[in-house]
Design an enzyme around this catalytic site. Structure first.
Site, PDB file in Angstrom:
ATOM      1  N   TYR B  11       0.868  -1.196   0.000  1.00 13.47           N
ATOM      2  CA  TYR B  11       0.000   0.000   0.000  1.00 13.47           C
ATOM      3  C   TYR B  11       0.891   1.227   0.000  1.00 13.47           C
ATOM      4  CZ  TYR B  11      -3.693   3.182   1.702  1.00 13.47           C
ATOM      5  OH  TYR B  11      -4.605   4.193   1.852  1.00 13.47           O
ATOM      6  N   TYR B 165     -11.631  -4.921   7.628  1.00 12.56           N
ATOM      7  CA  TYR B 165     -10.332  -4.440   8.115  1.00 12.56           C
ATOM      8  C   TYR B 165     -10.461  -3.309   9.130  1.00 12.56           C
ATOM      9  CZ  TYR B 165      -5.776  -2.252   8.248  1.00 12.56           C
ATOM     10  OH  TYR B 165      -4.600  -1.725   8.697  1.00 12.56           O
ATOM     11  N   HIS B 166     -11.189  -2.272   8.716  1.00  7.52           N
ATOM     12  CA  HIS B 166     -11.229  -1.053   9.531  1.00  7.52           C
ATOM     13  C   HIS B 166     -12.069  -1.222  10.783  1.00  7.52           C
ATOM     14  CE1 HIS B 166     -10.502  -0.272   5.313  1.00  7.52           C
ATOM     15  NE2 HIS B 166      -9.654   0.629   5.729  1.00  7.52           N
ATOM     16  N   LYS B 527     -10.933  16.998  15.601  1.00  5.39           N
ATOM     17  CA  LYS B 527      -9.945  16.595  14.613  1.00  5.39           C
ATOM     18  C   LYS B 527      -9.885  17.616  13.476  1.00  5.39           C
ATOM     19  CE  LYS B 527      -9.559  12.370  13.263  1.00  5.39           C
ATOM     20  NZ  LYS B 527      -8.142  12.164  13.591  1.00  5.39           N
ATOM     21  N   ASP B 531      -8.425  14.081   8.031  1.00  7.06           N
ATOM     22  CA  ASP B 531      -8.267  12.724   8.552  1.00  7.06           C
ATOM     23  C   ASP B 531      -9.516  12.305   9.326  1.00  7.06           C
ATOM     24  OD1 ASP B 531      -7.393  10.400   9.876  1.00  7.06           O
ATOM     25  OD2 ASP B 531      -6.566  11.605  11.506  1.00  7.06           O
ATOM     26  N   HIS B 533      -9.937   9.247  10.894  1.00  7.76           N
ATOM     27  CA  HIS B 533      -9.724   8.182  11.889  1.00  7.76           C
ATOM     28  C   HIS B 533      -9.986   8.759  13.268  1.00  7.76           C
ATOM     29  CE1 HIS B 533      -7.477   6.621   8.443  1.00  7.76           C
ATOM     30  NE2 HIS B 533      -7.798   5.432   8.910  1.00  7.76           N
TER      31      HIS B 533
END
Lengths: 324, 647
Positions: B11, B165-166, B527, B531, B533
């Site tokens: 990646y 995955y996340h 945040k 981003d 996350h």
């Protein structure tokens, strides 16, 4: 933000002009629970009350959690801002009983540009049960001084949402389609009849229609709150924007009604009395009330004094013999 | 006959299309067998490189792609008819696939020859990654459009990669990971508008993207549970008779959450063991694997770091004997028992979500997000209490100085600081060069398709050829669909179960400082930048609340202006910022300089930047090394006490 120097007329001036830093400082000052803050707050409160333009209106937004009060508030704020009118909002969230902490998450749905005439403050309800936070009443005075419209969004705990009518000029109850419980409470008289009922999430279609019909039916059966005002029922959707204009107009209409009938003075008077009484009983309890001849006598005395609540509180305290 | 090796990818992507193209070609020469493109956040969230929200983010976590010119540069010299390309792109997936197709067409390659994957899983964006743009229903429509288009026009392309995955990255348990992902896949398939005879080929195009953590036996069992449930669901719910089309096809990036900043060399053995979890069982083996680099928790990996991870894959695939065997777990009662346990847990999750009306509704209601936030809080608490060992972090933490981090940059890639400006210049030059009439006509065609309900893909490909930019394409859709903010998941009424003395002491201290200040400690957590996350910020907000703070949680995608203004309006005592994209040096000072309350920052922040931030007035900086959340909360209290002279 650190507090600027206090006690000067300058702060009041700046709040009235709608300066964000000043409003923020005044609000923090009002939240200050230290005994040393009391005198400053008294003065600030009295001055703000006296100098607030009479046309400014306080709207209480109530309803159970999850009905979409925040999204409705966001849509209303947008509506007012587009009409060049300023809005102050208090968003109240519950506190944890165990830790005293609170998560105040409403801002995620309330995004406005810093230069717009919008001011949003989150308050934690602390141990207050009536759906408001301890500093709500004083915070309302600050925001009302600065903006044409003040929105108070309550915790939304259903039955105990009684206090909002003692801070707001107009009470708006938000329901979502299928809010059967709320309707039952209203029917049983547990819940006060609001000035305006909003069936939010109107995009849900037929279920929303049915809720509206239920509301109308209840209306027919119940005595209304003020003689000449018939509770309005409006369907809104934050998603499609439907009903927002109608709600805005209805709020204006209700305000005109309050002005025309002296109901405004009556409600604000009631609100000040409730606040003064609350300050006194929180501090001195039923023992204190007894020293003033009981609850009813105290209320009569407060009405007679007709003072700014912190001043009234001082007066009562001294009359009850609790002077420092 | 030995099994064929999986597709070996890394990646990667950063700075510019040109720099990334060089990196890809070098990696392919080293034996990588597929591409995996990382896009920067403005590209992922549909903003022009010169948009205010993009400031500091251009070229940081991936390559910036503003238009077909960038895409051409990125893919220059790479044989697209033979390449298998994975693109980690979601909200703007339809656009990036359109650019990819347009670039191929310009070099005479047919759509039908293209092979690869667009991630395109929007549900997990609401739950974990945060790079969504539009509301759920509208986003799902884009996904359906792409699938319906791909089945006819790009038949070798995987138009969607359902991501579990996340979910693991934000704390999902194995059962949650499987259950949520399958429910998500059902939501996608239920939204597809094709006749029953075409449905099996649609199902056959659905692939998955999974995670593999350090508990690699459990992970092996999880993958077996996945294959079984998928086989059953596709047969029963979607009537797929051909077993080949029911096969659970998946790619993997192994766990990043468990990689540590402390003693980072240990990450190498973690990565290798985690890879085992998805290759040991032949019946549930990954089709494609990309491994993170050992220094991911510290910053961006250098080409050499990525090569190290590439070589791990090559050793596993070409040196070991694992591809020579049939499924080695066949007949194991122990494995079977564990598989069944995960399967049952996952099925219960699926049922719960279906009862609520499916995954999209469970996103809107906040149910899935709350469940994940809760699992993550439990995971963090287990590490803090020592119940879960993390070597080098909460056990065996003494270490010799590591020669790996001794160079000037501290063992990570130093990005070209001019990359953002270069990209903006390229974008402006491109805007001036193209034919405005073509662009306007293509955009109008896109708007027409969006409004009429037509498939957006043909109009998007036309936009790609006409030179439309990423921001323009996204704005056109925004103008119809609107912008969306997902539930944050922290409205959950949960409180820390293992409160303990530690927490009581902090609560007492919070109350003490609050009393001295006259009102309860209040913090703004948010945040800045693009981003998404948010799980670190959410956990800080939750733990601070449980320690007695009043926390204003402002969520993701905020400009510095918005944060400054909110902090002022809320009258907070402290601002906590979380940034994982590497844009901290641009964004943090813009906030810290303009407020007079202390600012603390958390994120993937290299050692050398910590001093820079401290010099800009930041009170404290936390990195993945600081796993003890309660210590952070305690220090936040002291920062406020000191700033107000009541320490």
């Amino acid at each position: 933000m650190a507090l600027p120097k206090f006690g000067s007329g300058d702060l009041v001036e700046r709040v009235l002009k709608g300066e964000h830093a000043a409003i923020a400082a005044a609000l923090s000052q009002m939240e200050d629970t230290r005994p040393t803050a009391l005198d400053t707050n008294r003065e600030l409160l009295r001055e703000l009350e006296e100098r607030t333009p009479r046309t400014h209106t306080v709207v209480g937004l109530t309803g159970t959690p999850g009905v979409g009060k925040s999204s409705l508030a966001a849509a209303m704020i947008r509506y007012w801002v587009e009409k060049q009118e300023g809005v102050g909002m208090l968003a109240i969230d519950p506190s944890s009983r165990r830790s005293g902490g609170a998560l105040l998450g409403d801002r995620t749905r309330l995004r406005f540009e810093p230069n717009e005439r919008v001011f949003v403050r989150s308050l934690a309800a602390k141990d207050q049960l009536g759906g408001l936070a301890p500093a709500t009443r004083a915070s309302v005075v600050v925001l009302r001084a600065a903006f044409e419209w003040t929105l108070v969004e309550t915790v939304g705990v259903g039955q105990s949402e009684i206090d909002v009518e003692t801070v707001a000029d107009t009470v708006v109850l938000v329901l979502q389609p299928g809010s059967g419980d709320t309707l039952q409470f209203m029917k049983a008289g547990v819940l006060e009849i609001p000035d305006i009922s909003v069936v939010h999430k109107w995009d849900l279609g037929s279920l929303a229609e049915r809720t509206r019909a239920d509301l109308e039916a209840i209306l027919g059966q119940l005595p209304v709150r003020s003689t000449d005002w018939r509770m309005a029922v409006i369907g809104t959707s934050a998603q499609t924007g439907q009903g927002i204009d109608e709600l805005g107009e209805k709020l204006r209409e209700h305000r005109a009604y309050l002005d025309a009938t002296n109901e405004l003075d009556h409600r604000r008077q009631k609100s000040r009395t409730a606040w003064t009484l609350e300050l006194f009983t929180q501090r001195f309890g039923s023992f204190g009330l007894e020293r003033l001849g009981g609850r009813d006598a105290t209320i009569r005395r407060i009405e007679e004094l007709d003072q700014s609540p912190l001043d009234g509180f001082h007066q009562l305290r001294s009359e009850a013999g609790f002077d420092r | 006959m030995p099994d064929r090796p999986w597709i070996i990818r890394t990646y990667s992507g950063h700075s510019s299309a040109e720099a990334s193209n060089q990196l890809y070609r070098a990696n392919l020469e080293k034996g990588q067998t597929g591409l995996s493109i990382a896009f920067d956040l403005p590209t992922q969230t549909g903003y022009e490189a010169d948009h205010p929200l993009a400031a500091g983010e251009v070229g940081k976590v991936g390559v910036p792609i503003s238009s077909i010119e960038d895409m051409q540069t990125l893919l220059h010299g790479i044989p697209l008819d033979r390449m298998n390309t994975s693109m980690t792109i979601n909200a703007t997936a339809a656009w990036l696939l359109s650019l990819y197709i347009a670039v191929a067409e310009r070099s005479g390659i047919k759509r039908s020859q293209l092979q690869g994957t667009t991630q395109n899983d929007i549900i997990k964006e609401y739950l974990s990654r945060g790079t969504y743009i539009f509301p759920p229903d509208e986003s799902m429509r884009l996904t359906s459009n792409m699938i319906e288009f791909a089945v006819d026009e790009v038949p070798k392309w995987n138009p969607i990669n359902i991501c579990s995955y996340h979910l693991q990255e934000v704390g999902a348990t194995p059962s949650q990971e499987v259950g949520f992902a399958i429910a998500n896949a059902m939501a996608v398939l239920d939204g597809i508008n094709v006749d029953a005879t075409t449905m099996p080929s649609v199902v056959g195009r659905i692939s998955f993207f999974c995670n593999a953590g350090i508990r690699f036996i459990e992970e092996t069992c999880k993958m077996r549970a996945f294959t079984r449930i998928w086989d059953r669901v596709t047969q029963e719910r979607y009537g797929v008779d051909d077993p080949k089309l029911r096969r659970f096809r998946y790619g993997v990036q192994v766990n990043s959450l468990g990689l540590t900043e402390a003693q980072p060399e240990n990450n190498i053995q973690r990565i290798a063991l985690e890879a085992l979890g998805v290759i040991l069982s032949k019946d549930a083996r990954a089709r494609a694997i990309q491994l993170p680099a050992w220094n991911e928790a510290m910053g961006l990996p250098r080409p050499w770091d990525q090569q190290w991870s590439l070589r791990i894959q090559q050793v596993l695939a070409y040196e070991t004997d694992l591809l020579e065997y049939e499924d080695i777990f066949e007949g194991s009662h122990v494995i079977e028992k564990k598989v069944r346990e995960i399967e049952a847990g996952a099925q219960a999750e699926i049922d719960r979500i279906l009862e609520q009306g499916g995954a999209v509704r469970a996103v809107e209601s906040g149910y899935m997000k709350r469940a994940l936030v809760e699992s993550n809080a439990a995971r963090i608490a287990a590490i803090e209490s020592g119940e879960r060992t993390v070597v080098g972090v909460n056990r065996f933490d003494q270490t010799e100085a590591s020669p790996l981090t001794q160079d000037a940059e501290g063992g990570i890639l130093a990005l070209d600081p001019t990359a953002e400006k270069t990209q903006i210049d390229r974008l402006i030059a491109h805007r001036n060069r193209r034919n405005r009439t073509d662009v306007d006509a293509a955009l109008q065609g896109l708007l027409d398709a969006v409004k009429s309900g037509d498939n957006v893909m043909p109009a998007s490909i036309r936009c790609a050829h006409a030179g439309v930019t990423t921001g323009e394409w996204s704005d056109a859709l925004r103008s119809v669909f609107g912008d969306y903010r997902a539930p944050t998941g922290i409205e959950a009424p949960l409180e820390l179960r293992s409160a303990g003395e530690n927490l009581d002491a902090i609560r007492a201290r919070v109350t003490e400082v609050s009393d001295r200040l006259g009102r309860r400690l209040k913090a703004l957590i948010g945040k800045p930048g693009l981003d998404g996350h948010s799980s670190g910020a959410e956990q800080i907000a939750l733990f601070a609340r449980d320690a007695g703070w009043e926390v204003v949680y402002e969520g993701i995608r905020l400009t510095p202006d918005q944060i400054v203004s909110s902090a002022e309006q809320e009258g907070v005592h402290l601002i906590g910022l979380s940034i994982l994209s590497g844009s901290h040096l641009t964004l943090v000072p813009q906030i810290a300089k303009r407020v007079n309350v202390p600012v603390v920052v958390g994120g993937i922040i290299p050692e050398s930047d910590i001093t820079l931030l401290r010099n800009q007035g930041v009170a404290a900086v936390y990195t993945p090394r600081d796993y003890d959340v309660l210590r952070i909360i305690r220090e936040m209290v002291e920062v406020v006490a000191q700033a107000n002279g009541v320490a």
